[in-house]
Write a protein that holds these residues in place. Structure first.
Motif, short mmCIF file in Angstrom:
data_model
loop_
_atom_site.label_atom_id
_atom_site.label_comp_id
_atom_site.label_asym_id
_atom_site.label_seq_id
_atom_site.Cartn_x
_atom_site.Cartn_y
_atom_site.Cartn_z
N PHE A 1 -9.24 -13.49 4.24
CA PHE A 1 -10.28 -13.69 3.23
C PHE A 1 -11.06 -12.40 3.00
N TYR A 2 -11.50 -11.77 4.10
CA TYR A 2 -12.39 -10.62 3.96
C TYR A 2 -11.67 -9.40 3.40
N TRP A 3 -10.45 -9.15 3.82
CA TRP A 3 -9.74 -7.94 3.43
C TRP A 3 -8.91 -8.08 2.16
N SER A 4 -8.55 -9.32 1.79
CA SER A 4 -7.62 -9.47 0.67
C SER A 4 -8.05 -10.43 -0.43
N LEU B 1 -22.79 1.34 1.08
CA LEU B 1 -22.27 2.71 1.16
C LEU B 1 -20.88 2.88 0.55
N ILE B 2 -20.06 1.83 0.60
CA ILE B 2 -18.66 1.97 0.19
C ILE B 2 -18.30 1.10 -1.00
N GLY B 3 -18.66 -0.17 -0.95
CA GLY B 3 -18.33 -1.09 -2.04
C GLY B 3 -16.88 -1.50 -2.06
N PHE B 4 -16.34 -1.82 -0.88
CA PHE B 4 -14.95 -2.27 -0.77
C PHE B 4 -14.73 -3.53 -1.59
N LYS B 5 -13.64 -3.54 -2.38
CA LYS B 5 -13.30 -4.70 -3.19
C LYS B 5 -11.91 -5.19 -2.82
N PRO B 6 -11.82 -6.36 -2.17
CA PRO B 6 -10.52 -6.91 -1.83
C PRO B 6 -9.69 -7.13 -3.09
N GLN B 7 -8.41 -6.87 -3.00
CA GLN B 7 -7.55 -7.06 -4.16
C GLN B 7 -6.14 -7.40 -3.71
N SER B 8 -5.37 -7.93 -4.65
CA SER B 8 -3.97 -8.25 -4.36
C SER B 8 -3.17 -6.97 -4.36
N GLU B 9 -2.37 -6.77 -3.32
CA GLU B 9 -1.54 -5.59 -3.21
C GLU B 9 -0.08 -6.00 -3.09
N ASN B 10 0.82 -4.98 -3.13
CA ASN B 10 2.20 -5.31 -2.86
C ASN B 10 2.36 -5.58 -1.36
N LYS B 11 3.48 -6.14 -0.99
CA LYS B 11 3.67 -6.60 0.39
C LYS B 11 3.58 -5.45 1.39
N LYS C 1 1.80 -2.63 1.18
CA LYS C 1 0.41 -2.24 1.39
C LYS C 1 -0.36 -3.30 2.19
N THR C 2 0.00 -4.55 1.97
CA THR C 2 -0.64 -5.62 2.73
C THR C 2 -0.32 -5.49 4.21
N LEU C 3 0.95 -5.20 4.52
CA LEU C 3 1.35 -5.01 5.91
C LEU C 3 0.65 -3.80 6.52
N GLU C 4 0.53 -2.72 5.75
CA GLU C 4 -0.17 -1.53 6.24
C GLU C 4 -1.63 -1.87 6.56
N LYS C 5 -2.25 -2.62 5.66
CA LYS C 5 -3.65 -2.99 5.83
C LYS C 5 -3.86 -3.77 7.12
N TYR C 6 -3.02 -4.78 7.35
CA TYR C 6 -3.20 -5.61 8.53
C TYR C 6 -2.77 -4.92 9.80
N ALA C 7 -1.82 -4.01 9.71
CA ALA C 7 -1.44 -3.21 10.88
C ALA C 7 -2.61 -2.34 11.32
N ILE C 8 -3.28 -1.72 10.34
CA ILE C 8 -4.44 -0.87 10.65
C ILE C 8 -5.61 -1.72 11.16
N GLY C 9 -5.90 -2.81 10.45
CA GLY C 9 -7.03 -3.65 10.82
C GLY C 9 -6.88 -4.28 12.19
N LEU C 10 -5.75 -4.90 12.45
CA LEU C 10 -5.55 -5.56 13.74
C LEU C 10 -5.29 -4.55 14.85
N GLY C 11 -4.63 -3.43 14.52
CA GLY C 11 -4.42 -2.38 15.51
C GLY C 11 -5.74 -1.78 15.95
N ALA D 1 -12.78 -1.15 9.24
CA ALA D 1 -11.48 -1.37 8.61
C ALA D 1 -11.54 -1.22 7.09
N PRO D 2 -12.51 -1.86 6.39
CA PRO D 2 -12.59 -1.67 4.94
C PRO D 2 -12.79 -0.21 4.53
#
Length: 281
Positions: free
Chosen positions: A42-45, A215-225, A227-237, A272-273
């Protein structure tokens, strides 16, 4: 108590191997692992406002749950004559109220209030019902545990969906101080082990959310698969790295547990954001 035992026995009279497996699977939709998966999604995507509401409402709801469990100290039905208990590893601490029922009602209560669609209402009501029923079928809670958990969970979801809207007029610094001071104070008011985790994560997540939004204004958005995997690898890692390092360097004390999860919360909503934005994920 006899009537409650009879209710559990009636539900268990329909038991069979298929239902055993089915309800063990279903009960995991009210577990910490489910929330650890869904909140970052929810928060990241999807929508970080829903994400932060889920974090805060769930943490305060579980704080209330742990506090009531320890104050009432009501034994679970496990070992009660005529009641069989399955998947006992999912039952920690005392019985009242049901943490699975309360957490599920809190989570889906928030989601239903944000989306207000028939489909989401249907899914939410079904999930609350099934997870709550699973705790009775598995012989891990009394009926009043489940009923109280549902009521408290829905109440907490309403409070943390409505109250923040009333506090929007507060300056950012005041709101951050408030949402750090209250959880820290509550952690020491009822200093049960899990409460330091819940309140640390709540305070850190909110502080990170406010600073990131400013400070940043991160906006969750739909990405290709990919980029989604990269995002969760970074976040959970990053989460695993931070948690492991802090666990190694911090003493085994409740106060440091509070600080550890405070930092983890900041990573979830700020660290992470910030990296996602930097890498255009």
């Amino acid at each position: 108590m006899e009537l409650q035992a009879e209710i559990i026995q009636f539900i268990q009279s329909f038991s069979n191997p298929f239902l055993d497996i089915f309800f063990i699977i279903i009960t995991n939709f009210g577990s910490a692992i489910f929330y650890l998966i869904m909140i970052p999604i929810f928060y990241w995507s999807i929508d970080k406002k829903i994400g932060i509401t889920l974090v805060i409402s769930l943490m305060f709801s579980m704080y209330l749950n742990a506090t009531l469990k320890n104050i009432t100290a009501i034994p679970r039905p496990i070992g009660n004559p005529g009641i069989r208990s399955l998947f006992v590893s999912s039952a920690g601490g005392f019985s009242f109220p049901s943490g699975h029922a309360q957490g599920t009602a809190t989570f889906w209560g928030v989601v239903m209030q944000y989306y207000r669609s028939r489909q989401i209402y249907f899914i939410g009501i079904i999930m609350i019902f099934l997870v709550s029923l699973s705790r009775l079928y598995l012989g891990l809670h009394w009926p009043w545990d489940v009923a109280a958990g549902i009521i408290l969970g829905l109440l907490m979801s309403w409070i943390f969906t409505v109250v923040p809207k009333k506090l929007k007029s507060l300056p950012m610094l005041y709101s951050i101080i408030l949402m750090i001071a209250i959880p820290f104070g509550l952690a020491f008011l009822f200093p049960y082990k899990d409460n330091f985790i819940y309140m640390g994560l709540s305070a850190g997540s909110f502080a990170g959310y406010k600073f990131e939004d400013y400070l940043i204004g991160f906006k969750p958005q739909s990405e290709n698969k990919l980029k989604t995997l990269e995002k969760y690898a970074i976040g959970l890692g990053g989460f695993l790295l931070i948690y492991t390092v802090l666990k190694l360097i911090m003493p085994q004390h409740s106060f440091f547990s509070l600080l550890k999860y405070f930092v983890v919360g900041i990573w979830l909503t700020f660290g992470a954001p910030a990296i996602f934005c930097r890498l255009s994920l």
